[in-house]
Motif scaffolding. Structure first.
Motif, mmCIF file in Angstrom:
data_model
loop_
_atom_site.group_PDB
_atom_site.id
_atom_site.type_symbol
_atom_site.label_atom_id
_atom_site.label_comp_id
_atom_site.label_asym_id
_atom_site.label_seq_id
_atom_site.Cartn_x
_atom_site.Cartn_y
_atom_site.Cartn_z
ATOM 1 N N SER A 1 0.859 -1.179 0.000
ATOM 2 C CA SER A 1 0.000 0.000 0.000
ATOM 3 C C SER A 1 0.896 1.229 0.000
ATOM 4 O O SER A 1 1.893 1.269 0.730
ATOM 5 C CB SER A 1 -0.893 -0.007 1.242
ATOM 6 O OG SER A 1 -1.805 1.051 1.191
ATOM 7 N N ILE B 1 -4.291 -2.878 4.651
ATOM 8 C CA ILE B 1 -3.738 -1.580 5.046
ATOM 9 C C ILE B 1 -3.913 -0.676 3.840
ATOM 10 O O ILE B 1 -3.476 -1.019 2.741
ATOM 11 C CB ILE B 1 -2.251 -1.676 5.430
ATOM 12 C CG1 ILE B 1 -2.070 -2.621 6.623
ATOM 13 C CG2 ILE B 1 -1.684 -0.286 5.741
ATOM 14 C CD1 ILE B 1 -0.614 -2.861 7.011
ATOM 15 N N GLU B 2 -4.575 0.458 4.047
ATOM 16 C CA GLU B 2 -4.777 1.381 2.929
ATOM 17 C C GLU B 2 -4.679 2.821 3.403
ATOM 18 O O GLU B 2 -4.860 3.110 4.577
ATOM 19 C CB GLU B 2 -6.121 1.122 2.235
ATOM 20 C CG GLU B 2 -7.324 1.326 3.117
ATOM 21 C CD GLU B 2 -8.621 0.888 2.453
ATOM 22 O OE1 GLU B 2 -8.594 0.311 1.358
ATOM 23 O OE2 GLU B 2 -9.679 1.130 3.050
ATOM 24 N N PHE B 3 -4.368 3.687 2.441
ATOM 25 C CA PHE B 3 -4.250 5.118 2.715
ATOM 26 C C PHE B 3 -5.397 5.851 2.052
ATOM 27 O O PHE B 3 -5.786 5.527 0.930
ATOM 28 C CB PHE B 3 -2.929 5.667 2.150
ATOM 29 C CG PHE B 3 -1.710 5.151 2.859
ATOM 30 C CD1 PHE B 3 -1.252 5.748 4.020
ATOM 31 C CD2 PHE B 3 -1.009 4.057 2.357
ATOM 32 C CE1 PHE B 3 -0.124 5.274 4.668
ATOM 33 C CE2 PHE B 3 0.123 3.574 2.988
ATOM 34 C CZ PHE B 3 0.561 4.183 4.151
ATOM 35 N N THR C 1 -3.139 12.347 5.355
ATOM 36 C CA THR C 1 -3.733 11.095 4.911
ATOM 37 C C THR C 1 -4.074 10.291 6.157
ATOM 38 O O THR C 1 -3.615 10.606 7.255
ATOM 39 C CB THR C 1 -2.778 10.297 3.995
ATOM 40 O OG1 THR C 1 -3.472 9.159 3.469
ATOM 41 C CG2 THR C 1 -1.544 9.805 4.739
ATOM 42 N N MET D 1 -3.941 6.285 7.410
ATOM 43 C CA MET D 1 -3.601 4.893 7.157
ATOM 44 C C MET D 1 -4.572 4.042 7.969
ATOM 45 O O MET D 1 -4.617 4.160 9.198
ATOM 46 C CB MET D 1 -2.156 4.587 7.573
ATOM 47 C CG MET D 1 -1.740 3.158 7.281
ATOM 48 S SD MET D 1 0.023 2.817 7.585
ATOM 49 C CE MET D 1 0.074 2.819 9.374
#
Length: 192
Positions: free
Chosen positions: A48, A162-164, A172, A174
Protein backbone atom coordinates in the motif's frame (compact mmCIF):
# COMPACT_ATOMS: atom_id res chain seq x y z
CA UNK A 1 50.08 -22.04 -36.79
CA UNK A 2 46.43 -21.57 -37.81
CA UNK A 3 45.80 -25.22 -36.95
CA UNK A 4 47.16 -24.70 -33.44
CA UNK A 5 45.03 -21.55 -32.90
CA UNK A 6 41.95 -23.43 -34.12
CA UNK A 7 42.72 -26.37 -31.85
CA UNK A 8 43.22 -24.04 -28.84
CA UNK A 9 39.99 -22.17 -29.64
CA UNK A 10 38.03 -25.43 -29.86
CA UNK A 11 39.54 -26.55 -26.54
CA UNK A 12 38.61 -23.27 -24.81
CA UNK A 13 35.04 -23.32 -26.16
CA UNK A 14 34.61 -27.00 -25.22
CA UNK A 15 35.92 -26.29 -21.72
CA UNK A 16 33.54 -23.35 -21.29
CA UNK A 17 30.58 -25.43 -22.47
CA UNK A 18 31.54 -28.22 -20.07
CA UNK A 19 31.79 -25.85 -17.08
CA UNK A 20 28.52 -24.09 -17.93
CA UNK A 21 26.63 -27.35 -18.31
CA UNK A 22 28.23 -28.99 -15.26
CA UNK A 23 28.08 -26.04 -12.84
CA UNK A 24 24.92 -24.48 -14.28
CA UNK A 25 22.81 -26.56 -11.85
CA UNK A 26 23.96 -24.34 -8.98
CA UNK A 27 22.25 -21.35 -10.58
CA UNK A 28 18.91 -23.15 -10.39
CA UNK A 29 19.29 -23.74 -6.64
CA UNK A 30 18.81 -20.00 -6.03
CA UNK A 31 15.57 -20.13 -7.99
CA UNK A 32 14.46 -23.15 -5.95
CA UNK A 33 15.27 -21.46 -2.65
CA UNK A 34 13.00 -18.53 -3.48
CA UNK A 35 10.18 -20.89 -4.43
CA UNK A 36 10.69 -22.75 -1.13
CA UNK A 37 10.34 -19.39 0.64
CA UNK A 38 7.13 -18.74 -1.27
CA UNK A 39 5.81 -22.17 -0.25
CA UNK A 40 6.39 -21.22 3.41
CA UNK A 41 4.32 -18.07 2.91
CA UNK A 42 0.68 -18.89 3.54
CA UNK A 43 -0.54 -15.40 2.71
CA UNK A 44 0.11 -13.20 -0.32
CA UNK A 45 2.30 -10.10 -0.16
CA UNK A 46 0.44 -6.77 -0.40
CA UNK A 47 1.76 -3.23 -0.85
CA UNK A 48 0.00 0.00 0.00
CA UNK A 49 1.40 3.41 -0.94
CA UNK A 50 0.62 7.11 -0.82
CA UNK A 51 2.49 10.11 -2.22
CA UNK A 52 2.11 13.78 -1.40
CA UNK A 53 4.39 16.66 -2.47
CA UNK A 54 7.51 14.50 -2.73
CA UNK A 55 6.86 12.42 0.38
CA UNK A 56 6.26 8.75 -0.34
CA UNK A 57 5.02 6.18 2.18
CA UNK A 58 5.05 2.47 1.36
CA UNK A 59 3.82 -0.44 3.49
CA UNK A 60 4.74 -4.02 2.57
CA UNK A 61 2.83 -6.72 4.45
CA UNK A 62 1.57 -10.28 4.32
CA UNK A 63 -2.20 -10.28 3.74
CA UNK A 64 -3.89 -13.05 5.74
CA UNK A 65 -7.55 -13.99 5.28
CA UNK A 66 -10.22 -14.36 7.92
CA UNK A 67 -11.65 -17.69 6.65
CA UNK A 68 -14.52 -17.64 9.15
CA UNK A 69 -12.26 -17.23 12.18
CA UNK A 70 -12.57 -14.71 14.98
CA UNK A 71 -9.38 -12.70 14.63
CA UNK A 72 -8.79 -10.30 17.51
CA UNK A 73 -9.06 -11.72 21.00
CA UNK A 74 -8.79 -15.26 19.56
CA UNK A 75 -6.37 -15.89 16.66
CA UNK A 76 -4.48 -12.71 17.61
CA UNK A 77 -4.72 -12.48 21.43
CA UNK A 78 -5.42 -9.19 23.18
CA UNK A 79 -2.36 -7.52 24.66
CA UNK A 80 0.27 -9.40 22.63
CA UNK A 81 2.61 -8.03 19.98
CA UNK A 82 1.35 -8.85 16.48
CA UNK A 83 3.35 -8.61 13.23
CA UNK A 84 0.45 -6.61 11.72
CA UNK A 85 -0.14 -9.06 8.91
CA UNK A 86 1.29 -12.47 8.06
CA UNK A 87 4.66 -14.00 7.16
CA UNK A 88 7.48 -11.45 7.65
CA UNK A 89 6.89 -8.51 9.96
CA UNK A 90 5.21 -5.63 8.15
CA UNK A 91 7.59 -2.86 7.06
CA UNK A 92 6.78 0.81 6.49
CA UNK A 93 9.00 3.29 4.65
CA UNK A 94 8.86 7.09 4.83
CA UNK A 95 10.95 9.08 2.33
CA UNK A 96 10.59 12.26 4.39
CA UNK A 97 9.64 13.05 7.96
CA UNK A 98 5.94 12.92 8.86
CA UNK A 99 3.72 13.34 11.89
CA UNK A 100 1.98 10.07 12.82
CA UNK A 101 -0.72 10.84 15.34
CA UNK A 102 1.14 13.32 17.52
CA UNK A 103 4.59 11.74 17.04
CA UNK A 104 7.28 13.06 14.67
CA UNK A 105 8.63 10.20 12.55
CA UNK A 106 11.95 10.66 10.75
CA UNK A 107 12.43 9.26 7.27
CA UNK A 108 13.47 5.63 7.12
CA UNK A 109 12.14 2.09 7.08
CA UNK A 110 10.71 0.48 10.20
CA UNK A 111 9.11 -2.81 11.19
CA UNK A 112 5.44 -2.12 11.98
CA UNK A 113 4.02 -4.07 14.92
CA UNK A 114 0.77 -3.58 16.82
CA UNK A 115 -0.64 -4.64 20.16
CA UNK A 116 -4.39 -5.21 19.76
CA UNK A 117 -6.74 -4.36 22.62
CA UNK A 118 -10.57 -4.32 22.48
CA UNK A 119 -10.74 -0.50 22.41
CA UNK A 120 -7.34 0.55 20.99
CA UNK A 121 -4.21 -0.64 19.19
CA UNK A 122 -0.70 0.31 20.18
CA UNK A 123 1.25 0.94 16.97
CA UNK A 124 4.97 0.23 17.23
CA UNK A 125 7.70 1.33 14.84
CA UNK A 126 10.77 -0.84 15.44
CA UNK A 127 14.31 -0.60 14.05
CA UNK A 128 14.79 -4.36 13.58
CA UNK A 129 14.02 -5.16 9.93
CA UNK A 130 13.76 -8.54 8.19
CA UNK A 131 12.02 -10.38 11.02
CA UNK A 132 9.76 -13.39 10.47
CA UNK A 133 6.61 -12.62 12.41
CA UNK A 134 6.98 -11.18 15.88
CA UNK A 135 8.82 -14.18 17.31
CA UNK A 136 12.10 -12.27 17.79
CA UNK A 137 10.49 -8.90 18.51
CA UNK A 138 12.74 -6.86 20.80
CA UNK A 139 11.15 -3.85 22.56
CA UNK A 140 14.62 -2.39 23.09
CA UNK A 141 14.69 -1.73 19.31
CA UNK A 142 11.43 0.28 19.38
CA UNK A 143 11.60 3.70 17.77
CA UNK A 144 8.08 4.92 18.64
CA UNK A 145 4.90 3.65 20.29
CA UNK A 146 1.53 5.31 19.70
CA UNK A 147 -2.04 4.40 20.67
CA UNK A 148 -5.05 4.71 18.34
CA UNK A 149 -8.71 3.90 18.96
CA UNK A 150 -10.57 0.96 17.42
CA UNK A 151 -13.68 1.41 15.28
CA UNK A 152 -16.02 -1.59 15.26
CA UNK A 153 -17.21 -2.57 11.79
CA UNK A 154 -20.69 -3.91 11.11
CA UNK A 155 -19.49 -6.04 8.17
CA UNK A 156 -16.40 -8.24 8.56
CA UNK A 157 -13.40 -7.60 6.31
CA UNK A 158 -12.13 -10.91 4.84
CA UNK A 159 -8.56 -9.96 3.89
CA UNK A 160 -6.39 -7.95 6.28
CA UNK A 161 -5.94 -4.62 4.55
CA UNK A 162 -3.74 -1.58 5.05
CA UNK A 163 -4.78 1.38 2.93
CA UNK A 164 -4.25 5.12 2.71
CA UNK A 165 -6.87 7.76 2.10
CA UNK A 166 -6.30 10.28 -0.68
CA UNK A 167 -4.16 13.10 0.73
CA UNK A 168 -6.06 16.29 1.56
CA UNK A 169 -4.62 19.40 3.22
CA UNK A 170 -1.24 17.62 3.62
CA UNK A 171 -2.86 14.73 5.53
CA UNK A 172 -3.73 11.10 4.91
CA UNK A 173 -5.17 8.33 7.07
CA UNK A 174 -3.60 4.89 7.16
CA UNK A 175 -6.34 2.37 7.95
CA UNK A 176 -5.78 -1.15 9.26
CA UNK A 177 -8.86 -3.34 8.66
CA UNK A 178 -9.58 -6.97 9.42
CA UNK A 179 -12.53 -8.95 10.70
CA UNK A 180 -14.77 -6.41 12.47
CA UNK A 181 -11.97 -4.03 13.51
CA UNK A 182 -10.62 -0.85 11.93
CA UNK A 183 -7.83 1.35 13.26
CA UNK A 184 -7.27 4.76 11.66
CA UNK A 185 -3.86 6.38 11.97
CA UNK A 186 -3.68 10.06 10.93
CA UNK A 187 -0.49 11.08 9.13
CA UNK A 188 0.52 14.66 8.36
CA UNK A 189 3.09 15.37 5.65
CA UNK A 190 5.54 18.12 6.50
CA UNK A 191 8.87 17.09 4.96
CA UNK A 192 12.24 17.58 6.58
Amino acid sequence: MINQITTNLIFIISSLLFFVSFFGCDIKSDENSSSIEEINRKSPIAISTVKNDGTYIKVVYGQPYRRGRTIFGDLEPWGEVWRTGANEATEITFTKSVLMGDQAITRGTYALFTIPEPDSFTVILNHELGQWGAFDYNPDRDYKRMKFPVTDLSNPVEAFTIEFSDPQYSMTTMSLKWDVVQVDIPIRFYGE
